[in-house]
Design an enzyme around this catalytic site. Sequence first.
Site, PDB file in Angstrom:
ATOM      1  N   PHE A 142     -28.273 -37.748 -11.138  1.00 27.67           N
ATOM      2  CA  PHE A 142     -27.256 -37.231 -12.183  1.00 27.67           C
ATOM      3  C   PHE A 142     -28.108 -36.664 -13.571  1.00 27.67           C
ATOM      4  O   PHE A 142     -28.849 -37.646 -13.831  1.00 27.67           O
ATOM      5  CB  PHE A 142     -26.012 -38.292 -12.559  1.00 27.67           C
ATOM      6  CG  PHE A 142     -25.139 -37.799 -13.225  1.00 27.67           C
ATOM      7  CD1 PHE A 142     -24.111 -37.108 -12.629  1.00 27.67           C
ATOM      8  CD2 PHE A 142     -24.939 -37.950 -14.491  1.00 27.67           C
ATOM      9  CE1 PHE A 142     -22.995 -36.683 -13.360  1.00 27.67           C
ATOM     10  CE2 PHE A 142     -23.949 -37.715 -15.298  1.00 27.67           C
ATOM     11  CZ  PHE A 142     -22.872 -36.982 -14.729  1.00 27.67           C
ATOM     12  N   LYS A 237     -15.621 -45.961 -11.382  1.00 28.12           N
ATOM     13  CA  LYS A 237     -15.520 -45.554 -10.156  1.00 28.12           C
ATOM     14  C   LYS A 237     -14.971 -46.476  -9.229  1.00 28.12           C
ATOM     15  O   LYS A 237     -13.638 -46.890  -9.408  1.00 28.12           O
ATOM     16  CB  LYS A 237     -16.971 -44.927  -9.908  1.00 28.12           C
ATOM     17  CG  LYS A 237     -17.310 -44.075 -10.753  1.00 28.12           C
ATOM     18  CD  LYS A 237     -18.788 -43.365 -10.204  1.00 28.12           C
ATOM     19  CE  LYS A 237     -19.227 -42.495 -11.347  1.00 28.12           C
ATOM     20  NZ  LYS A 237     -18.649 -41.401 -11.668  1.00 28.12           N
ATOM     21  N   ARG A 385     -15.915 -32.568  -2.857  1.00 28.21           N
ATOM     22  CA  ARG A 385     -16.458 -33.951  -2.743  1.00 28.21           C
ATOM     23  C   ARG A 385     -15.094 -35.005  -2.369  1.00 28.21           C
ATOM     24  O   ARG A 385     -13.961 -34.859  -3.009  1.00 28.21           O
ATOM     25  CB  ARG A 385     -16.993 -34.594  -3.828  1.00 28.21           C
ATOM     26  CG  ARG A 385     -18.558 -34.191  -4.294  1.00 28.21           C
ATOM     27  CD  ARG A 385     -19.033 -34.943  -5.137  1.00 28.21           C
ATOM     28  NE  ARG A 385     -18.358 -35.366  -6.433  1.00 28.21           N
ATOM     29  CZ  ARG A 385     -18.755 -36.480  -7.277  1.00 28.21           C
ATOM     30  NH1 ARG A 385     -19.889 -37.213  -7.213  1.00 28.21           N
ATOM     31  NH2 ARG A 385     -17.688 -36.839  -8.021  1.00 28.21           N
TER      32      ARG A 385
END
Length: 410
Positions: A142, A237, A385
């Site tokens: 990332f 998340k 995604r």
Amino acid sequence: MSETSVNAEATAASLSIRAEVLDAEDALGKLRERFTLPDGLVYLDGNSLGALPAGVPGRVADVVSREWGELLIRSWDESGWWTAPERIGDRIAPLVGAAPGQIVVGDSTSVNVFKALVGAARLVEASAGAGRDELVVDATTFPTDGYIAASAARMTGLKVVAVEPGEVPSVLGPRTAAVLLNHADYLSGRLHDLPGLTAAVHAAGALAVWDLCHTAGALPVELDANGVDLAVGCTYKYLNGGPGSPAYLYVARRHQEAFDSPLPGWTSHAEPFAMTPDYVPAQGAVRGRVGTPDILSMLALEASLEVWEGVSIEAVRAKSLALTDFFLECVEAYVPAGRVECVTPRAHAERGSQIALRGGNAAGVMRELVARGVVGDFRHPDVLRFGFTPLYVGFADAERAARTLGHIYG
């Protein structure tokens, strides 16, 4: 009706029935009741922002109205605000395979990556002396991890060596100080070999730093068992802590005495309220703290972690693999051949808890999916995604998402 249409309807009916059966047999299925989700919505973006646990609004309201509104500053002691970073760290610990006392919650993932990398460099310098001047970094990471690594390297005199995770063993050597890797790739969902790569890093005499943002809460990590040195992760998340919820830092117990944080704040001082001009670090993971904890987000996170009560991370992993397998089967059945390509590995050992599909007009397709009640996300330039959070995603969700995708591409 054409034979093709008849076959398509039969396939859809078969997959829909299978989804119902799988959901009925799912031991984790009732956990969806622990979350607040809009009726009729298929939410497959938990790899970016987890759903709202049902107990969080009431807890936050109590923190605001009673603990802050009535108790005011007394809540630092009476409501346990002061010890929240370590207490919540201990609640996260079992989910990442860590014993208590090794995780502290606070700051962002980026800040914790910085602490971990500079701390690792200082640990190596103190134990191995000169000569180890390379910081190996996941080239596919990332972006922020790469930015932070470059800055940490400049500050510590290290040289960044960027390679793909599979190439890490080939670049390790006597000059390697530390290695920063992602457990799962944010774009493709590829799961990297944490045990094997950690062992290779240690064999080279270096320290292993892992970013767990895309795996913690989705699959077993086993930090202690695999000898990981330092690790960081976010909590918004798969841990469902809420937007911007604080991240965490893991410092293996064997390194805590020598861990020298580059951000020595007052709350990590051995005597924080003595207000002395000289810094003396606290013992244990507490020395990973910096400033005043973000109490509202911190306690919302603590409430969110209650959804894990009685839940086995191994059972979550088993359901994750079953869900993603079934989703891929449905995609192959519903989406016309050649319209999408799966960029997530099929092998279970190499798959996180998301499926990434490459397809034409991906941005427009995702907008249409969202409009039809299926929420995933788009990554430039052509990747769709879909994140599967087993605590609240079911097999019927997977079937509907694939069927809707097929209608759009059909």
